[in-house]
Design a protein around this motif. Structure first.
Motif, PDB file in Angstrom:
ATOM      1  N   TYR A  99     -27.490 -50.192 -10.201  1.00  0.00           N
ATOM      2  CA  TYR A  99     -26.484 -49.564  -9.352  1.00  0.00           C
ATOM      3  C   TYR A  99     -26.798 -49.811  -7.878  1.00  0.00           C
ATOM      4  O   TYR A  99     -27.910 -49.527  -7.424  1.00  0.00           O
ATOM      5  CB  TYR A  99     -26.412 -48.058  -9.619  1.00  0.00           C
ATOM      6  CG  TYR A  99     -26.060 -47.733 -11.057  1.00  0.00           C
ATOM      7  CD1 TYR A  99     -24.837 -48.108 -11.595  1.00  0.00           C
ATOM      8  CD2 TYR A  99     -26.970 -47.080 -11.877  1.00  0.00           C
ATOM      9  CE1 TYR A  99     -24.522 -47.818 -12.912  1.00  0.00           C
ATOM     10  CE2 TYR A  99     -26.663 -46.788 -13.192  1.00  0.00           C
ATOM     11  CZ  TYR A  99     -25.436 -47.162 -13.709  1.00  0.00           C
ATOM     12  OH  TYR A  99     -25.124 -46.881 -15.008  1.00  0.00           O
ATOM     13  N   PRO A 100     -25.831 -50.304  -7.117  1.00  0.00           N
ATOM     14  CA  PRO A 100     -26.098 -50.600  -5.705  1.00  0.00           C
ATOM     15  C   PRO A 100     -26.281 -49.354  -4.833  1.00  0.00           C
ATOM     16  O   PRO A 100     -26.869 -49.446  -3.753  1.00  0.00           O
ATOM     17  CB  PRO A 100     -24.862 -51.394  -5.271  1.00  0.00           C
ATOM     18  CG  PRO A 100     -23.791 -51.010  -6.239  1.00  0.00           C
ATOM     19  CD  PRO A 100     -24.477 -50.679  -7.527  1.00  0.00           C
ATOM     20  N   ASP A 101     -25.808 -48.190  -5.298  1.00  0.00           N
ATOM     21  CA  ASP A 101     -25.916 -46.977  -4.480  1.00  0.00           C
ATOM     22  C   ASP A 101     -27.168 -46.149  -4.795  1.00  0.00           C
ATOM     23  O   ASP A 101     -27.314 -45.027  -4.314  1.00  0.00           O
ATOM     24  CB  ASP A 101     -24.662 -46.113  -4.622  1.00  0.00           C
ATOM     25  CG  ASP A 101     -24.390 -45.669  -6.054  1.00  0.00           C
ATOM     26  OD1 ASP A 101     -24.911 -46.307  -6.993  1.00  0.00           O
ATOM     27  OD2 ASP A 101     -23.637 -44.695  -6.238  1.00  0.00           O
ATOM     28  N   VAL A 102     -28.086 -46.711  -5.573  1.00  0.00           N
ATOM     29  CA  VAL A 102     -29.347 -46.023  -5.861  1.00  0.00           C
ATOM     30  C   VAL A 102     -30.301 -46.253  -4.696  1.00  0.00           C
ATOM     31  O   VAL A 102     -30.438 -47.361  -4.194  1.00  0.00           O
ATOM     32  CB  VAL A 102     -29.974 -46.523  -7.185  1.00  0.00           C
ATOM     33  CG1 VAL A 102     -31.410 -46.080  -7.323  1.00  0.00           C
ATOM     34  CG2 VAL A 102     -29.170 -46.001  -8.358  1.00  0.00           C
ATOM     35  N   SER A 103     -30.949 -45.177  -4.277  1.00  0.00           N
ATOM     36  CA  SER A 103     -31.930 -45.259  -3.196  1.00  0.00           C
ATOM     37  C   SER A 103     -33.329 -45.337  -3.809  1.00  0.00           C
ATOM     38  O   SER A 103     -33.719 -44.470  -4.588  1.00  0.00           O
ATOM     39  CB  SER A 103     -31.819 -44.024  -2.298  1.00  0.00           C
ATOM     40  OG  SER A 103     -32.906 -43.956  -1.413  1.00  0.00           O
ATOM     41  N   VAL A 136     -36.821 -42.337  -6.449  1.00  0.00           N
ATOM     42  CA  VAL A 136     -35.555 -42.937  -6.872  1.00  0.00           C
ATOM     43  C   VAL A 136     -34.504 -41.838  -6.970  1.00  0.00           C
ATOM     44  O   VAL A 136     -34.687 -40.861  -7.701  1.00  0.00           O
ATOM     45  CB  VAL A 136     -35.705 -43.652  -8.232  1.00  0.00           C
ATOM     46  CG1 VAL A 136     -34.413 -44.342  -8.630  1.00  0.00           C
ATOM     47  CG2 VAL A 136     -36.864 -44.641  -8.206  1.00  0.00           C
ATOM     48  N   THR A 137     -33.414 -41.981  -6.211  1.00  0.00           N
ATOM     49  CA  THR A 137     -32.311 -41.022  -6.226  1.00  0.00           C
ATOM     50  C   THR A 137     -30.994 -41.791  -6.192  1.00  0.00           C
ATOM     51  O   THR A 137     -30.963 -42.984  -5.888  1.00  0.00           O
ATOM     52  CB  THR A 137     -32.357 -40.066  -5.023  1.00  0.00           C
ATOM     53  OG1 THR A 137     -32.328 -40.843  -3.821  1.00  0.00           O
ATOM     54  CG2 THR A 137     -33.598 -39.189  -5.043  1.00  0.00           C
ATOM     55  N   ARG A 138     -29.915 -41.082  -6.468  1.00  0.00           N
ATOM     56  CA  ARG A 138     -28.583 -41.684  -6.387  1.00  0.00           C
ATOM     57  C   ARG A 138     -27.615 -40.656  -5.822  1.00  0.00           C
ATOM     58  O   ARG A 138     -27.575 -39.508  -6.272  1.00  0.00           O
ATOM     59  CB  ARG A 138     -28.117 -42.149  -7.766  1.00  0.00           C
ATOM     60  CG  ARG A 138     -26.811 -42.887  -7.738  1.00  0.00           C
ATOM     61  CD  ARG A 138     -26.471 -43.462  -9.094  1.00  0.00           C
ATOM     62  NE  ARG A 138     -25.213 -44.179  -9.045  1.00  0.00           N
ATOM     63  CZ  ARG A 138     -24.529 -44.550 -10.101  1.00  0.00           C
ATOM     64  NH1 ARG A 138     -24.996 -44.288 -11.321  1.00  0.00           N
ATOM     65  NH2 ARG A 138     -23.389 -45.188  -9.974  1.00  0.00           N
ATOM     66  N   GLN A 176     -33.660 -37.093 -10.055  1.00  0.00           N
ATOM     67  CA  GLN A 176     -34.602 -37.716  -9.124  1.00  0.00           C
ATOM     68  C   GLN A 176     -35.885 -38.044  -9.874  1.00  0.00           C
ATOM     69  O   GLN A 176     -36.380 -37.241 -10.662  1.00  0.00           O
ATOM     70  CB  GLN A 176     -34.918 -36.781  -7.957  1.00  0.00           C
ATOM     71  CG  GLN A 176     -35.926 -37.356  -6.990  1.00  0.00           C
ATOM     72  CD  GLN A 176     -36.221 -36.426  -5.823  1.00  0.00           C
ATOM     73  OE1 GLN A 176     -35.479 -35.495  -5.552  1.00  0.00           O
ATOM     74  NE2 GLN A 176     -37.303 -36.684  -5.144  1.00  0.00           N
ATOM     75  N   LEU A 177     -36.399 -39.243  -9.619  1.00  0.00           N
ATOM     76  CA  LEU A 177     -37.666 -39.670 -10.202  1.00  0.00           C
ATOM     77  C   LEU A 177     -38.645 -39.976  -9.083  1.00  0.00           C
ATOM     78  O   LEU A 177     -38.270 -40.596  -8.084  1.00  0.00           O
ATOM     79  CB  LEU A 177     -37.481 -40.927 -11.055  1.00  0.00           C
ATOM     80  CG  LEU A 177     -36.617 -40.793 -12.302  1.00  0.00           C
ATOM     81  CD1 LEU A 177     -36.359 -42.158 -12.918  1.00  0.00           C
ATOM     82  CD2 LEU A 177     -37.298 -39.881 -13.302  1.00  0.00           C
ATOM     83  N   THR A 178     -39.881 -39.541  -9.257  1.00  0.00           N
ATOM     84  CA  THR A 178     -40.939 -39.862  -8.304  1.00  0.00           C
ATOM     85  C   THR A 178     -42.107 -40.452  -9.082  1.00  0.00           C
ATOM     86  O   THR A 178     -42.623 -39.822 -10.007  1.00  0.00           O
ATOM     87  CB  THR A 178     -41.405 -38.616  -7.528  1.00  0.00           C
ATOM     88  OG1 THR A 178     -40.279 -38.033  -6.871  1.00  0.00           O
ATOM     89  CG2 THR A 178     -42.465 -38.982  -6.497  1.00  0.00           C
ATOM     90  N   TYR A 179     -42.456 -41.658  -8.720  1.00  0.00           N
ATOM     91  CA  TYR A 179     -43.592 -42.348  -9.338  1.00  0.00           C
ATOM     92  C   TYR A 179     -44.694 -42.462  -8.291  1.00  0.00           C
ATOM     93  O   TYR A 179     -44.426 -42.834  -7.159  1.00  0.00           O
ATOM     94  CB  TYR A 179     -43.214 -43.770  -9.760  1.00  0.00           C
ATOM     95  CG  TYR A 179     -42.138 -43.842 -10.820  1.00  0.00           C
ATOM     96  CD1 TYR A 179     -42.477 -43.910 -12.163  1.00  0.00           C
ATOM     97  CD2 TYR A 179     -40.793 -43.853 -10.470  1.00  0.00           C
ATOM     98  CE1 TYR A 179     -41.487 -43.987 -13.133  1.00  0.00           C
ATOM     99  CE2 TYR A 179     -39.803 -43.933 -11.438  1.00  0.00           C
ATOM    100  CZ  TYR A 179     -40.157 -44.001 -12.774  1.00  0.00           C
ATOM    101  OH  TYR A 179     -39.186 -44.089 -13.727  1.00  0.00           O
TER     102      TYR A 179
END
Length: 138
Positions: free
Chosen positions: A98-102, A120-122, A128-131
């Motif tokens: 997805y192009p709108d994923v940050s 990673v957010t959208r 929300q994912l944090t690695y």
């Protein structure tokens, strides 16, 4: 007087049943909306399972340190530890369909460690994912 009592009893019964249903049920988190398709650590591509976990079973010197799932906030934090015997600076790369994923990568360097925190957010989604990847020199 009986009519008023009967009317009040009927009103109380209707109010009781109308308030007993929980209309504010949360939808469960769906991390596939973030569309993570590939993750590369030090040039080695890793498989992504369920849109969240990285398959590290066949990766030498890498392990999952911890996982924290904040269900009500739709946020998962995953910490990985990597023993690094390379002289090359570690790298971490994520891509999404997805192009709108940050995808924000924060890098920190210490004496014997090098760490990356990837968030990673959208827009328009709560997930929300944090690695966190901590590379430790051997």
């Amino acid at each position: 007087m009986k009519k008023i009592s009967l009317l009040l009893l009927l009103l109380a019964t209707v109010l009781c049943f109308s308030c007993s249903k929980d209309d504010d049920k949360e939808t469960p988190a769906d991390y596939l909306v973030l569309g993570i398709t590939s993750v590369t650590i030090n040039g080695q591509p890793l498989s992504v399972t369920s849109g969240v976990m990285l398959d590290v079973n066949n990766v030498k010197n890498m392990t999952i340190n911890s996982v924290e799932n904040q269900i009500t906030k739709k946020h998962i934090s995953i910490n990985y530890a990597i023993l690094d015997n390379s002289v090359v600076t570690p790298t971490v790369s994520f891509t999404s369909i997805y192009p709108d994923v940050s995808i924000v990568v924060a890098e920190k360097t210490g004496d014997k460690t090098h760490s990356f925190t990837v968030t990673v957010t959208r827009k328009g989604y709560e997930e929300q994912l944090t690695y966190t990847f901590v590379f430790t020199k051997m």
